[in-house]
Structures are given as C-alpha cells and as structure tokens.
Design a protein around this motif. Structure first.
Motif, PDB file in Angstrom:
ATOM      1  N   ALA A  39       0.972  -1.159  -0.016  1.00 31.03           N
ATOM      2  CA  ALA A  39      -0.085  -0.005   0.043  1.00 31.03           C
ATOM      3  C   ALA A  39       0.772   1.151   0.005  1.00 31.03           C
ATOM      4  CB  ALA A  39      -0.953  -0.100   1.255  1.00 31.03           C
ATOM      5  N   GLY A  40       2.046   1.190  -0.009  1.00 24.39           N
ATOM      6  CA  GLY A  40       2.993   2.424  -0.237  1.00 24.39           C
ATOM      7  C   GLY A  40       4.193   2.239   0.957  1.00 24.39           C
ATOM      8  N   ASP A  41       4.903   3.201   0.925  1.00 24.51           N
ATOM      9  CA  ASP A  41       6.254   3.162   1.765  1.00 24.51           C
ATOM     10  C   ASP A  41       5.868   4.156   2.987  1.00 24.51           C
ATOM     11  OD1 ASP A  41       7.421   1.449  -0.104  1.00 24.51           O
ATOM     12  OD2 ASP A  41       8.904   2.821  -0.564  1.00 24.51           O
ATOM     13  N   VAL A  42       6.452   3.675   4.208  1.00 23.80           N
ATOM     14  CA  VAL A  42       6.261   4.443   5.402  1.00 23.80           C
ATOM     15  C   VAL A  42       7.508   4.541   6.034  1.00 23.80           C
ATOM     16  CG1 VAL A  42       3.679   4.200   5.490  1.00 23.80           C
ATOM     17  CG2 VAL A  42       4.836   2.470   6.626  1.00 23.80           C
ATOM     18  N   GLY A  43       8.464   4.216   5.587  1.00 25.88           N
ATOM     19  CA  GLY A  43       9.899   4.253   6.200  1.00 25.88           C
ATOM     20  C   GLY A  43      10.499   5.682   6.190  1.00 25.88           C
ATOM     21  N   ILE A  44      11.881   5.836   6.052  1.00 27.23           N
ATOM     22  CA  ILE A  44      12.368   7.111   6.261  1.00 27.23           C
ATOM     23  C   ILE A  44      11.863   8.152   5.359  1.00 27.23           C
ATOM     24  CG2 ILE A  44      14.383   6.191   7.686  1.00 27.23           C
ATOM     25  CD1 ILE A  44      16.201   6.628   5.177  1.00 27.23           C
ATOM     26  N   ASP A  45      11.679   7.793   4.184  1.00 30.20           N
ATOM     27  CA  ASP A  45      11.284   8.802   3.029  1.00 30.20           C
ATOM     28  C   ASP A  45       9.820   9.383   3.461  1.00 30.20           C
ATOM     29  OD1 ASP A  45      13.745   8.900   1.232  1.00 30.20           O
ATOM     30  OD2 ASP A  45      13.234   6.890   0.742  1.00 30.20           O
ATOM     31  N   TYR A  46       9.067   8.604   3.495  1.00 31.33           N
ATOM     32  CA  TYR A  46       7.816   8.900   4.161  1.00 31.33           C
ATOM     33  C   TYR A  46       7.982   9.836   5.331  1.00 31.33           C
ATOM     34  CZ  TYR A  46       3.019   9.009   6.097  1.00 31.33           C
ATOM     35  OH  TYR A  46       1.840   9.496   6.908  1.00 31.33           O
ATOM     36  N   GLN A  47       8.631   9.539   6.237  1.00 31.72           N
ATOM     37  CA  GLN A  47       8.881  10.180   7.438  1.00 31.72           C
ATOM     38  C   GLN A  47       9.464  11.690   7.375  1.00 31.72           C
ATOM     39  OE1 GLN A  47      11.285   7.347   9.554  1.00 31.72           O
ATOM     40  NE2 GLN A  47       9.817   6.871  10.988  1.00 31.72           N
ATOM     41  N   MET A  48      10.425  11.686   6.330  1.00 33.83           N
ATOM     42  CA  MET A  48      11.057  13.065   5.973  1.00 33.83           C
ATOM     43  C   MET A  48      10.044  13.754   5.094  1.00 33.83           C
ATOM     44  SD  MET A  48      14.985  12.049   5.109  1.00 33.83           S
ATOM     45  CE  MET A  48      14.904  10.872   4.183  1.00 33.83           C
ATOM     46  N   ASP A  49       9.317  13.106   4.188  1.00 30.61           N
ATOM     47  CA  ASP A  49       7.996  13.814   3.485  1.00 30.61           C
ATOM     48  C   ASP A  49       7.175  14.359   4.575  1.00 30.61           C
ATOM     49  OD1 ASP A  49       9.036  12.918   1.048  1.00 30.61           O
ATOM     50  OD2 ASP A  49       7.502  11.308   1.009  1.00 30.61           O
ATOM     51  N   VAL A  50       6.655  13.849   5.823  1.00 23.98           N
ATOM     52  CA  VAL A  50       5.897  14.368   6.613  1.00 23.98           C
ATOM     53  C   VAL A  50       6.757  15.634   7.358  1.00 23.98           C
ATOM     54  CG1 VAL A  50       4.490  14.060   8.713  1.00 23.98           C
ATOM     55  CG2 VAL A  50       4.499  12.455   6.814  1.00 23.98           C
ATOM     56  N   MET A  51       7.942  15.447   7.662  1.00 24.71           N
ATOM     57  CA  MET A  51       8.549  16.453   8.418  1.00 24.71           C
ATOM     58  C   MET A  51       8.733  17.523   7.604  1.00 24.71           C
ATOM     59  SD  MET A  51      11.071  14.418  11.186  1.00 24.71           S
ATOM     60  CE  MET A  51      11.746  13.241   9.984  1.00 24.71           C
ATOM     61  N   ASP A  52       9.106  17.356   6.271  1.00 23.28           N
ATOM     62  CA  ASP A  52       9.405  18.338   5.429  1.00 23.28           C
ATOM     63  C   ASP A  52       8.240  19.245   5.022  1.00 23.28           C
ATOM     64  OD1 ASP A  52      11.998  17.438   5.201  1.00 23.28           O
ATOM     65  OD2 ASP A  52      11.696  16.674   2.917  1.00 23.28           O
TER      66      ASP A  52
END
Length: 322
Positions: A39-52
């Motif tokens: 259903a998609g990625d929720v690792g470091i790239d997702y975490q950085m997307d949210v933080m950014d």
C-alpha cells in the motif's frame, strides 16, 4: 521556546538478516528502512516527507554496524537520502551484528546484544569502528549517540568521552525495565553531565503506576500534544521524542500500521501549529546542561491514558502491535 527533537533510530534489522539470510540485504532494507508495503512506503522517506511538509528537521540515529556484513555501501544507502533532504545524521549502534560478522568481527568472536555486555575498552573499539563506517558512508562526524536497545552503561559514556562524542541519549526514565544500565534513575529527567558525557534523557509523561516514555508507538497523539502544550506553558526547554525507521509498520513489517502512521503525521502538524514550540536537532539547538527534557511533572490524566490503551489494543488487533 520548547525545542522538539524528533529522533529516529534508523537500522537494518539483524533479526531479519538472520531469518532471511545474508543475501537478503534488499529485502531487509525494504522492511527496516524503506518501510515498503503493497500500500506504499512508510519508512524514512515517508517520515521525511511528513517532516518536510511541516518544516521539521529530524535527527536520524543511523546504525552503521551492518557494514560488517554488507559493506559501507549498505550504510551509504541510508545516510545519503537523509543528508540530501537536509536532516541530521547521528550515531546508533546495535552490537547484534557482531554475531553475523564472522571473521570481520573486530572483537575476535565476542558477541552480545547490548553495549553494556562489553568492557569500556571494547566499547571504545566498537563505537570508533561504527563512527568510521558512518563517516565513510558520507555523514559528518557525529556529535550524539544512542545505544541500540538503549543498552548503554556508564562505561559507554566514558567511551564516548574518550572518543570526543559530546552527547548520549540512551537514558529512558520512562521504561523501568529497559536495557539501559546508566547509573541514573527515573527522577533524572534533565540534561546532565554524567561520566564526562552530556546525557540527554528521552522524554516521559506520567501514566498509571509511574512514567511512560515518549515514543510514537508508546503514546497517543492526545498525550503527545498535551505534553507539548504543557512544556510550552511551563517553559520546559525541550521534548525528546523517539521513533524508528520501521515504526509506522505492522509488527511483521509487511503492512502499514495506519494508527501509528496517522499519529506521527498529526504530531508533526501539531508541532508546526503550536506557538512556542519549534523543531530542533543536536546541531541547530545543542541541548544544554540543566534543560528539562519533557512533561514528567505534568499531572496524570487517566482519561488520556485510558483512551491510549484502548487505541493500542485496537492497533494490536489490527497490526500485531502498535
């Protein structure tokens, strides 16, 4: 201003490497670092997307010990995207990788789950090696450290002092039975100079029977938002929150834990929207001795605790842990 440190322990899983085999680096990366699911990625790239999206800088404590098995390129694959996005890389260390290292084990076959299983000189050797791997992977020389499983002791702090690493963040007052063996207790919740190293405790709030540590999987958004608001009102200098690169996944690391994913995103938004709070890193706002690290004196609210326990029970049913 209350400085909010979002610290993310970023690590390949040694357990998965044993289960899947040494050849399975790509799958271990997918299930430990990328948080890859159907259903998609929720690792470091997702975490950085949210933080950014909310103007938040994260502190990624990266474990370089998998370089013993897969080479420094495995660590560079973690470090490079973090630095490219402008977030901070600091040093993490899981000694479990020594069991997988074979002839590359620098301690000639000595193994252990936690750093506190090793002598001070052995810890100096392991931390120095991990730092070298991290820098070779492209990271700046680290100024802060967190032991894997929080498994540090006073010798760890002396080792860090000998190596010139200024900060440690392995003391967790909110976990009474943690693997941490640093000679500090639940009442030690302020930044303190201990064994020559500046100890930055993980934040905690009051819960049934004592304290509960400030981790994304351990507290509800309601509890974290209340803690942040308390810190701002009370003039508490910092809030030190823990997460992991895989924390927004189910326990088997095969699907998204939507409850924890949404909790992370909501709390990042709350930080951005809370007047008197700002995100911080060890570089942008170095912790100072005497800083209070969280809402440990906030009165316990049984309603918030009960709501979190109900939410966690539901998450456990859906995702095998939350």
């Amino acid at each position: 201003m209350t400085a909010v440190y979002i610290t993310i322990d970023t690590e390949y899983s040694a357990g998965l490497a044993v289960e899947l085999g040494r050849h399975a680096r790509a799958e271990v990366y997918a299930r430990s670092i990328a948080g890859r699911t159907a259903a998609g990625d929720v690792g470091i790239d997702y975490q950085m997307d949210v933080m950014d999206a909310h103007g938040i800088a994260g502190v990624f404590f990266v474990d370089p010990m998998p370089a013993l098995v897969w080479g420094v390129e495995a660590v560079a694959a973690v470090v490079e995207p973090i630095l490219a996005r402008g977030h901070e890389v600091q040093l993490h260390l899981h000694p479990e990788w020594l069991e997988l290292a074979g002839d590359a084990n620098p301690l000639k076959g000595r193994t252990g789950r936690n750093l506190n299983a090793f002598s001070e000189d052995e810890q100096v050797e392991l931390i120095e090696l991990a730092r070298a791997f991290l820098v070779e992977a492209g990271a700046p020389a680290p100024t802060a450290f967190r032991a894997g499983n929080y498994g540090a002791d006073d010798a760890t702090l002396r080792a860090l002092r000998r190596l010139g690493i200024r900060y440690d963040s392995s003391h967790v007052p909110g976990i009474a039975g943690s693997d941490c063996r640093i000679s500090l207790g639940a009442a030690d919740r302020a930044v303190i100079l201990h064994e020559g190293t500046i100890e930055v405790p993980v934040s905690a709030i009051r819960s049934f029977g004592g304290l509960r540590h400030a981790q994304i999987t351990a507290l509800s958004h309601w509890e974290m938002a209340a803690a942040l608001q308390f810190c701002v009102r009370a003039g508490v200098e910092m809030l030190n929150i823990v997460s992991h690169s895989f924390e927004l996944m189910s326990r088997d690391r095969l699907q998204i834990n939507a409850i924890v994913r949404d909790r992370f995103a909501r709390f990042c938004r709350t930080i951005a929207e809370t007047q008197g709070a700002r995100s911080a890193t060890f570089t942008s706002r170095p912790p100072a001795i005497g800083d209070q690290t969280g809402a440990g004196t906030m009165p316990h609210n049984p309603l918030r605790t009960g709501a979190r326990m109900a939410e966690q029970l539901w998450a456990n049913r859906l995702y095998g842990g939350g």
